[in-house]
Scaffold this active site. Structure first.
Site, PDB file in Angstrom:
ATOM      1  N   ASP A  15       0.627  -1.125  -0.094  1.00 20.62           N
ATOM      2  CA  ASP A  15      -0.028   0.014  -0.096  1.00 20.62           C
ATOM      3  C   ASP A  15       0.819   1.220   0.055  1.00 20.62           C
ATOM      4  OD1 ASP A  15      -2.293  -1.447   0.003  1.00 20.62           O
ATOM      5  OD2 ASP A  15      -2.422  -1.398   2.243  1.00 20.62           O
ATOM      6  N   GLU A  16       1.911   1.219  -0.509  1.00 25.97           N
ATOM      7  CA  GLU A  16       2.867   2.391  -0.476  1.00 25.97           C
ATOM      8  C   GLU A  16       3.471   2.813  -1.948  1.00 25.97           C
ATOM      9  OE1 GLU A  16       5.968   2.772   2.440  1.00 25.97           O
ATOM     10  OE2 GLU A  16       4.460   2.140   4.054  1.00 25.97           O
TER      11      GLU A  16
END
Length: 282
Positions: free
Chosen positions: A226-227
């Site tokens: 999620d980055e």
């Protein structure tokens, strides 16, 4: 016939790049239809997207000449024919709102992609896939079979010559190896306004914190969960009366819209990666 192309490029910033690119195209009979550029003072990099028509040179000839043109500028570039939609494979699990939205937009001619296959670790959406005449591949995933499942997924992606992979609420974490193989061509939708509420059950986290805005984030997939570089985000207003279920319902609409915009912009080659960020020429 006038053939239309999109040229995207990045290089160290210096005076005269726009003039040089415009001159290069003019000398080859190119007619610029749309252009946008951005210089990042933080990195010293220059980014540009140009859509142009040209009927004097073939696609391959343009690529050869761009190679020589770009070298003095230390330029990374890509050339795309506008009449070639991106071959796309969609991965999905049990929640189908994003899948359904993408299929409808695609069939309606609203997305510059060609959905070649749907891959899922569940069987729920085989009938939906069939209604759009899209091949459906059921590949169960467990901790013990994850490596084999990903190998099969990648076989399908390569067999379909997919230039884009969309994780439309595919609730499995891809391995580092798979992320590397799909670098720059896999888009995920996260049901949260990243970087807040990363990981599992973000709507439960948001409800627990009593948020007044919820959101969704479309980003490129990287090995860092999620980055990846963010392409698009949006929010919806909620209040204390919203249950987790109500938050989820509002969030699903936001997710579908955010993912569709990200896929559209990627398909139109409007997104250029700038380190951990993106430049989006809307």
């Amino acid at each position: 016939m006038n053939h239309s192309y999109i040229l995207t490029l990045s290089c160290p910033d210096r005076p005269g790049i726009v003039h040089a690119v415009s001159g290069f195209l003019l000398e080859r009979g190119g007619n610029i239809e749309e252009a946008a550029q951005y210089n990042d003072p933080g990195t010293g990099l220059f980014f540009m997207r140009v859509q142009f028509g040209c009927d004097q040179l073939t696609y391959e000839d343009l690529k050869v000449q761009l190679q020589s043109f770009g070298e003095p500028f230390q330029m990374g570039w890509k050339l795309h024919a506008t009449n070639q939609p991106l071959r796309t494979v969609i991965l999905v699990s049990k929640e189908g709102h994003c899948l359904n939205d993408l299929l409808f937009r695609w069939k309606s001619g609203l997305l510059p992609v060609d959905i070649a296959a749907i891959v899922s670790n569940h069987r729920e959406f085989y009938q939906l896939a069939a209604s759009y005449n899209v091949p459906f591949h059921h590949i169960p995933v467990t901790a013990a079979t994850k490596a084999q499942a990903e190998a099969r997924q990648y076989e399908i992606i390569e067999a379909e010559k997919a230039e884009l992979v969309v994780l439309a609420r595919y609730m499995q974490i891809l391995s580092d190896e798979m992320c590397r193989k799909l670098a720059g061509r896999a888009i995920n939708i996260h049901h949260s306004f990243l970087p807040s509420f990363k990981g599992a059950k973000p709507y439960y986290q948001a409800h627990d914190r009593g948020v007044k805005l919820i959101g969704a984030t479309a980003h490129y997939v990287t090995a860092d969960l999620d980055e990846g570089p963010i392409i698009e985000q949006d929010v919806a207003r909620v209040d204390h009366a919203h249950t987790v279920e109500a938050l989820t319902a509002v969030g699903r609409d936001t997710e579908s819209q955010v993912l569709a915009r990200a896929v559209k912009w990627h398909g139109e080659h409007r997104v250029l990666v700038n380190g951990h960020r993106t430049v989006v020429f809307r």
